[in-house]
Write a protein that holds these residues in place. Structure first.
Motif, PDB file in Angstrom:
ATOM      1  N   THR A 147      80.532 -14.347  62.101  1.00 36.75           N
ATOM      2  CA  THR A 147      79.839 -14.744  60.874  1.00 36.75           C
ATOM      3  C   THR A 147      79.569 -13.510  60.016  1.00 36.75           C
ATOM      4  O   THR A 147      79.004 -12.523  60.497  1.00 36.75           O
ATOM      5  CB  THR A 147      78.499 -15.432  61.195  1.00 36.75           C
ATOM      6  OG1 THR A 147      78.742 -16.584  61.997  1.00 36.75           O
ATOM      7  CG2 THR A 147      77.776 -15.838  59.918  1.00 36.75           C
ATOM      8  N   PRO A 307      93.463 -10.064  54.196  1.00 37.54           N
ATOM      9  CA  PRO A 307      93.340 -10.841  55.443  1.00 37.54           C
ATOM     10  C   PRO A 307      93.297  -9.957  56.693  1.00 37.54           C
ATOM     11  O   PRO A 307      92.585 -10.261  57.649  1.00 37.54           O
ATOM     12  CB  PRO A 307      94.595 -11.719  55.424  1.00 37.54           C
ATOM     13  CG  PRO A 307      94.949 -11.849  53.979  1.00 37.54           C
ATOM     14  CD  PRO A 307      94.601 -10.521  53.377  1.00 37.54           C
ATOM     15  N   GLU A 310      89.836  -8.533  56.993  1.00 34.38           N
ATOM     16  CA  GLU A 310      88.916  -9.556  57.487  1.00 34.38           C
ATOM     17  C   GLU A 310      89.076  -9.729  58.994  1.00 34.38           C
ATOM     18  O   GLU A 310      88.086  -9.833  59.728  1.00 34.38           O
ATOM     19  CB  GLU A 310      89.178 -10.878  56.758  1.00 34.38           C
ATOM     20  CG  GLU A 310      88.239 -12.007  57.131  1.00 34.38           C
ATOM     21  CD  GLU A 310      86.814 -11.808  56.641  1.00 34.38           C
ATOM     22  OE1 GLU A 310      85.918 -12.492  57.162  1.00 34.38           O
ATOM     23  OE2 GLU A 310      86.590 -10.960  55.745  1.00 34.38           O
ATOM     24  N   ARG A 311      90.311  -9.746  59.481  1.00 38.54           N
ATOM     25  CA  ARG A 311      90.558  -9.956  60.910  1.00 38.54           C
ATOM     26  C   ARG A 311      90.054  -8.775  61.740  1.00 38.54           C
ATOM     27  O   ARG A 311      89.343  -8.968  62.732  1.00 38.54           O
ATOM     28  CB  ARG A 311      92.054 -10.188  61.136  1.00 38.54           C
ATOM     29  CG  ARG A 311      92.518 -10.237  62.580  1.00 38.54           C
ATOM     30  CD  ARG A 311      91.975 -11.415  63.370  1.00 38.54           C
ATOM     31  NE  ARG A 311      92.332 -12.708  62.838  1.00 38.54           N
ATOM     32  CZ  ARG A 311      93.501 -13.338  63.030  1.00 38.54           C
ATOM     33  NH1 ARG A 311      94.457 -12.759  63.742  1.00 38.54           N
ATOM     34  NH2 ARG A 311      93.702 -14.543  62.533  1.00 38.54           N
ATOM     35  N   ILE A 316      86.061 -14.633  61.128  1.00 41.83           N
ATOM     36  CA  ILE A 316      86.648 -15.805  61.780  1.00 41.83           C
ATOM     37  C   ILE A 316      87.851 -16.323  60.989  1.00 41.83           C
ATOM     38  O   ILE A 316      88.883 -16.681  61.554  1.00 41.83           O
ATOM     39  CB  ILE A 316      85.601 -16.925  61.925  1.00 41.83           C
ATOM     40  CG1 ILE A 316      84.442 -16.458  62.813  1.00 41.83           C
ATOM     41  CG2 ILE A 316      86.228 -18.190  62.495  1.00 41.83           C
ATOM     42  CD1 ILE A 316      83.277 -17.432  62.850  1.00 41.83           C
ATOM     43  N   ASP A 317      87.717 -16.392  59.672  1.00 39.58           N
ATOM     44  CA  ASP A 317      88.754 -16.973  58.821  1.00 39.58           C
ATOM     45  C   ASP A 317      89.341 -15.893  57.914  1.00 39.58           C
ATOM     46  O   ASP A 317      88.798 -15.617  56.843  1.00 39.58           O
ATOM     47  CB  ASP A 317      88.177 -18.110  57.966  1.00 39.58           C
ATOM     48  CG  ASP A 317      87.630 -19.237  58.828  1.00 39.58           C
ATOM     49  OD1 ASP A 317      88.334 -19.646  59.763  1.00 39.58           O
ATOM     50  OD2 ASP A 317      86.502 -19.700  58.554  1.00 39.58           O
ATOM     51  N   PRO A 318      90.455 -15.271  58.318  1.00 38.85           N
ATOM     52  CA  PRO A 318      90.991 -14.157  57.535  1.00 38.85           C
ATOM     53  C   PRO A 318      91.617 -14.556  56.211  1.00 38.85           C
ATOM     54  O   PRO A 318      91.693 -13.740  55.297  1.00 38.85           O
ATOM     55  CB  PRO A 318      92.035 -13.534  58.460  1.00 38.85           C
ATOM     56  CG  PRO A 318      92.446 -14.642  59.366  1.00 38.85           C
ATOM     57  CD  PRO A 318      91.220 -15.485  59.558  1.00 38.85           C
ATOM     58  N   LYS A 320      91.543 -16.571  52.781  1.00 35.37           N
ATOM     59  CA  LYS A 320      90.535 -17.202  51.930  1.00 35.37           C
ATOM     60  C   LYS A 320      90.954 -18.626  51.557  1.00 35.37           C
ATOM     61  O   LYS A 320      92.138 -18.919  51.417  1.00 35.37           O
ATOM     62  CB  LYS A 320      90.255 -16.341  50.695  1.00 35.37           C
ATOM     63  CG  LYS A 320      91.157 -16.556  49.541  1.00 35.37           C
ATOM     64  CD  LYS A 320      90.723 -15.984  48.195  1.00 35.37           C
ATOM     65  CE  LYS A 320      89.777 -14.837  48.199  1.00 35.37           C
ATOM     66  NZ  LYS A 320      89.513 -14.331  46.834  1.00 35.37           N
ATOM     67  N   PRO A 321      89.980 -19.534  51.405  1.00 40.06           N
ATOM     68  CA  PRO A 321      90.310 -20.932  51.079  1.00 40.06           C
ATOM     69  C   PRO A 321      90.874 -21.073  49.669  1.00 40.06           C
ATOM     70  O   PRO A 321      90.660 -20.229  48.807  1.00 40.06           O
ATOM     71  CB  PRO A 321      88.962 -21.650  51.210  1.00 40.06           C
ATOM     72  CG  PRO A 321      87.934 -20.579  51.017  1.00 40.06           C
ATOM     73  CD  PRO A 321      88.538 -19.324  51.563  1.00 40.06           C
TER      74      PRO A 321
END
Length: 396
Positions: A147, A307, A310-311, A316-318, A320-321
């Motif tokens: 998180t 990404p 982020e990883r 958790i989610d590399p 983006k939506p």
């Protein structure tokens, strides 16, 4: 040349979370939790009032008779008295609910005179009461590993007395610009020279992604200069270079990286802009060789480097939506390449529309500034018709 999704997956397969460290809660915003956190006690810790008002027994309120006020409980004080039949106790927001009470009447819903209150609204059992443990129960996990901490998460952690929290280490990202034409910010460019803006924009993007940028300056288009700077950059978790990665006689970055032991995993991606992007690894260092045009640099960072950040930063989610939007105008493109189109967005009822934000040339940074999102135009077409539903990544 490989497809965009394949390139991104190759990168993510090489990206692994870094080690953990503990930081003070005051410095934790934006960091990524390395361990799940469980509640050390109930939140709220006791039944308490959600309003300034009067603690009452709801069954005493049905007859519309005045209730006698017998006490007062401010926030921070214990509830020593009990609400007796036909009585009420004045209570402040956050104060513990006294025994006997099953409702709180807001002060705005009573008429008070001479130690008595008369109710002016219907009273329901349980109204305006925050029950013990209703937010988070003791022992329950309330925040998962991975998180990214925002101000609301900081508030919740502080509520459980968490002065220090376990987080993933921030990636250190070395940034190098290459080119004989570059001068640093603060120098006056001579004819044919330009300011090294890529390093500064990449550093800003790295910080925004929660990582630590390390600026290496400028490497000239010759082997010794590149070797010295790139070798230094390989000591970081990630190395990003811009320019010098195409097929010209002075595009030497890939050759020098190979001499330094970098294993190249791909070169050239079926995207526009960003086609000549290369990616490799040396030990635990991820190496991104990005094109030099400013928009190409920023686009490839957004969709390929970010990404990975982020990883390895523990997220958790590399990826983006995306949102879906209707393209306002027909757009020609190069068939065989997925195209990143800078767009402005408007909402009309339930429909989101995307329109070109301006000139899509890779040197037009002002179009990037005006854009609110990046529309993804599919690679298997040379004309995307107006009215087509496309994926859009929001920039903010």
């Amino acid at each position: 040349m490989i497809r965009f999704e394949e390139a991104r997956q190759i990168i993510l397969d090489q990206a692994r979370p870094l080690g953990k460290e503990r930081v003070s809660l005051a410095e934790a915003c934006g960091r990524v939790l390395a361990e799940a956190v469980c509640a050390t006690w109930d939140l709220p810790a006791w039944d308490n009032s959600a309003m300034d008002g009067f603690a009452v027994r709801s069954r005493d309120c049905r007859a519309a008779k005045p209730l006698q006020v017998s006490g007062y409980i401010p926030a921070g004080a214990p509830a020593r008295e009990k609400v007796e039949q036909g009585g009420a106790i004045r209570i402040m927001t956050g104060a513990p609910l006294p025994a006997g009470a099953d409702a709180v009447v807001p002060v705005e819903e009573v008429a008070e005179a001479d130690g008595w209150i008369t109710l002016t609204a219907r009273v329901e059992p349980g109204q305006h009461i925050r029950r013990q443990g209703e937010d988070v129960a003791r022992g329950k996990p309330f925040m998962a590993a991975g998180t990214r901490l925002r101000p609301d998460g900081i508030n919740l952690l502080a509520s459980f007395g968490q002065a220090f929290v376990p987080v993933f280490r921030r990636p250190r990202v070395a940034i190098l610009s290459t080119g004989d034409e570059l001068v640093e910010l603060g120098e006056m460019p001579a004819p044919g020279q330009i300011i090294n803006s890529n390093s500064l924009s990449l550093a800003a993007a790295v910080r925004e992604a929660g990582a630590e940028p390390l600026l290496l300056g400028i490497a000239r288009d010759e082997v010794d200069s590149l070797r010295l700077k790139l070798a230094e950059g390989l000591k970081a978790d990630i190395l990003i270079s811009s320019a010098g990665v195409s097929a010209g006689d002075r595009d030497l970055v890939r050759d020098v990286l190979a001499d330094l032991g970098v294993r190249e995993l791909f070169w050239k991606v079926a995207i526009k802009p960003g086609h000549p992007t290369a990616f490799g690894v040396k030990g635990d260092c991820l190496v991104f060789s990005l094109p030099g045009n400013p928009v190409s640099t920023l686009m490839t960072f957004e969709f390929l480097v970010k990404p990975a950040l982020e990883r390895i930063g523990g997220g958790i989610d590399p990826v983006k939506p995306r949102v879906r939007a209707v393209l306002r105008e027909s757009t020609k493109k190069k068939k065989g390449r997925l195209q990143f189109m800078r767009v402005s967005l408007t909402q009309d009822g339930d429909i989101l529309y995307a329109a070109s934000a301006g000139d899509q040339h890779t040197g037009m940074v002002s179009t990037m500034v005006r854009a609110e999102g990046i529309a993804i135009l599919p690679g298997d077409e040379d004309l995307v018709a107006a009215g087509t539903l496309v994926d859009v990544y929001l920039l903010d």
